[in-house]
Design an enzyme around this catalytic site. Sequence first.
Site, mmCIF file in Angstrom:
data_model
loop_
_atom_site.group_PDB
_atom_site.id
_atom_site.type_symbol
_atom_site.label_atom_id
_atom_site.label_comp_id
_atom_site.label_asym_id
_atom_site.label_seq_id
_atom_site.Cartn_x
_atom_site.Cartn_y
_atom_site.Cartn_z
ATOM 1 N N THR A 24 12.330 -36.297 40.009
ATOM 2 C CA THR A 24 13.470 -37.102 39.559
ATOM 3 C C THR A 24 14.241 -36.300 38.522
ATOM 4 O O THR A 24 13.647 -35.728 37.621
ATOM 5 C CB THR A 24 12.972 -38.428 38.933
ATOM 6 O OG1 THR A 24 12.233 -39.151 39.917
ATOM 7 C CG2 THR A 24 14.126 -39.276 38.440
ATOM 8 N N THR A 66 12.034 -39.546 44.664
ATOM 9 C CA THR A 66 13.214 -39.937 43.891
ATOM 10 C C THR A 66 12.868 -41.106 42.993
ATOM 11 O O THR A 66 11.735 -41.562 42.974
ATOM 12 C CB THR A 66 14.366 -40.319 44.842
ATOM 13 O OG1 THR A 66 15.568 -40.346 44.118
ATOM 14 C CG2 THR A 66 14.140 -41.667 45.492
ATOM 15 N N GLY A 126 13.101 -39.696 34.762
ATOM 16 C CA GLY A 126 13.477 -38.297 34.926
ATOM 17 C C GLY A 126 12.761 -37.360 33.967
ATOM 18 O O GLY A 126 12.537 -36.189 34.280
#
Length: 182
Positions: free
Chosen positions: A163, A2, A157
């Site tokens: 992510t 993450t 991301g």
Amino acid sequence: MTTIVSVRRKGHVVIGGDGQATLGNTVMKGNVRKVRRLYNDKVIAGFAGGTADAFTLFELFERKLEVHQGHLVKAAVELAKDWRTDRMLRRLEALLAVANESDSLIITGNGDVIQPENDLIAIGSGGPYAQSAARALLENTELGAREIVEKALGIAGDICIYTNQFHTIEELTSKAKDPENV
């Protein structure tokens, strides 16, 4: 896997995280809330690592906050001690980023409680990307803490396959520590 990032600037502290949960190479869920408010909304916390492990740690950390009447550093140190010494807890694989109005900390399963330089935290698989982006924005722009967190998560991301672009962001008013935070 993450990305969690926290920035403290101009009277605000912000923690944000993405929402992707993976199992091996498969995205299982895209809207996990990895950032939460704790202790009567006076503490914000985000996790990187196993979801079940992190929820267990959130519960334990909130108990420590209750015992220590919201004192973030004491609660973090006590959680880290338990995490390191308790046989069952040692198996939990997660990192926590926590903040209140005056302190920002990283808590690890090794028993470490780290207060980062410049109150910038970035953990998880996308942490290095988010940290680089946030640091560049802190040093070269006048953006607020929330905008920096949003942009850093977006960049992470775009680069990190673990992510995504679903973000949960929490913010608190911060006590100034240096002229930058006034």
